[in-house]
Design a protein around this motif. Sequence first.
Motif, short mmCIF file in Angstrom:
data_model
loop_
_atom_site.label_atom_id
_atom_site.label_comp_id
_atom_site.label_asym_id
_atom_site.label_seq_id
_atom_site.Cartn_x
_atom_site.Cartn_y
_atom_site.Cartn_z
N MET A 270 0.85 -1.17 0.00
CA MET A 270 0.00 0.00 0.00
C MET A 270 0.90 1.24 0.00
O MET A 270 1.81 1.34 0.80
CB MET A 270 -0.90 -0.03 1.23
CG MET A 270 -1.85 1.11 1.30
SD MET A 270 -2.77 1.12 2.85
CE MET A 270 -4.35 0.66 2.33
N THR A 271 0.59 2.13 -0.87
CA THR A 271 1.37 3.37 -0.94
C THR A 271 0.65 4.47 -0.17
O THR A 271 -0.49 4.30 0.26
CB THR A 271 1.56 3.81 -2.41
OG1 THR A 271 0.29 4.16 -2.95
CG2 THR A 271 2.19 2.72 -3.23
N THR A 272 1.30 5.58 -0.05
CA THR A 272 0.70 6.71 0.66
C THR A 272 -0.50 7.28 -0.09
O THR A 272 -1.32 7.96 0.50
CB THR A 272 1.74 7.82 0.89
OG1 THR A 272 2.30 8.17 -0.36
CG2 THR A 272 2.80 7.38 1.85
N LEU A 273 -0.63 6.94 -1.37
CA LEU A 273 -1.75 7.44 -2.15
C LEU A 273 -3.00 6.56 -2.00
O LEU A 273 -4.09 7.00 -2.34
CB LEU A 273 -1.36 7.53 -3.63
CG LEU A 273 -0.24 8.52 -3.95
CD1 LEU A 273 0.08 8.48 -5.44
CD2 LEU A 273 -0.63 9.93 -3.53
N ASP A 274 -2.83 5.33 -1.51
CA ASP A 274 -3.98 4.45 -1.31
C ASP A 274 -4.70 4.84 -0.02
O ASP A 274 -4.10 4.91 1.04
CB ASP A 274 -3.54 2.99 -1.20
CG ASP A 274 -2.97 2.47 -2.51
OD1 ASP A 274 -3.35 3.00 -3.56
OD2 ASP A 274 -2.14 1.55 -2.44
N LEU A 275 -5.99 5.10 -0.15
CA LEU A 275 -6.78 5.50 1.00
C LEU A 275 -7.89 4.49 1.24
O LEU A 275 -8.48 3.96 0.30
CB LEU A 275 -7.39 6.88 0.80
CG LEU A 275 -6.43 8.05 0.68
CD1 LEU A 275 -7.19 9.33 0.37
CD2 LEU A 275 -5.64 8.21 1.97
N ILE A 276 -8.16 4.26 2.48
CA ILE A 276 -9.29 3.41 2.85
C ILE A 276 -10.41 4.35 3.27
O ILE A 276 -10.27 5.12 4.21
CB ILE A 276 -8.93 2.45 3.99
CG1 ILE A 276 -7.81 1.52 3.54
CG2 ILE A 276 -10.14 1.66 4.43
CD1 ILE A 276 -7.29 0.62 4.62
N THR A 277 -11.51 4.23 2.57
CA THR A 277 -12.62 5.12 2.86
C THR A 277 -13.53 4.50 3.92
O THR A 277 -13.45 3.30 4.23
CB THR A 277 -13.45 5.40 1.60
OG1 THR A 277 -14.05 4.18 1.17
CG2 THR A 277 -12.59 5.97 0.49
N ARG A 278 -14.39 5.31 4.43
CA ARG A 278 -15.39 4.84 5.40
C ARG A 278 -16.27 3.76 4.76
O ARG A 278 -16.62 2.76 5.39
CB ARG A 278 -16.22 6.03 5.88
CG ARG A 278 -17.24 5.69 6.92
CD ARG A 278 -18.00 6.98 7.34
NE ARG A 278 -18.51 6.86 8.65
CZ ARG A 278 -17.88 7.14 9.78
NH1 ARG A 278 -16.64 7.56 9.73
NH2 ARG A 278 -18.46 7.00 10.94
N GLU A 279 -16.60 3.94 3.51
CA GLU A 279 -17.42 2.98 2.78
C GLU A 279 -16.69 1.63 2.67
O GLU A 279 -17.30 0.57 2.81
CB GLU A 279 -17.76 3.52 1.39
CG GLU A 279 -18.69 2.62 0.61
CD GLU A 279 -19.03 3.18 -0.77
OE1 GLU A 279 -19.56 2.41 -1.58
OE2 GLU A 279 -18.75 4.37 -1.02
#
Length: 92
Positions: A1-10
């Motif tokens: 996982m890179t710093t650009l990958d985000l885990i959203t609330r969804e």
Amino acid sequence: MTTLDLITREDLENFKKELFEELRKLKIDGADKAQKKWLKSADVRKMLGISPGTLQALRINGTLRFTKVGNILYYKNEDLTKILEENLTETY
């Protein structure tokens, strides 16, 4: 996982739903196995951790009731539970 990958609330909500669904399936499957009314000799031996000879002794001395259909012996799950509860000892 890179710093650009985000885990959203969804994403987290979807993961939670999937996880709980899997846990529900496991709980239902486990409950079905535990609620069998009749058990075969191998199941009883495994449950009690006893040998075939010990199981035979329990039948002969009347400790454990059974029924025979063909060459297969069956035992009521509730009888096993009753025997285990009657022989329950308290440890401190």
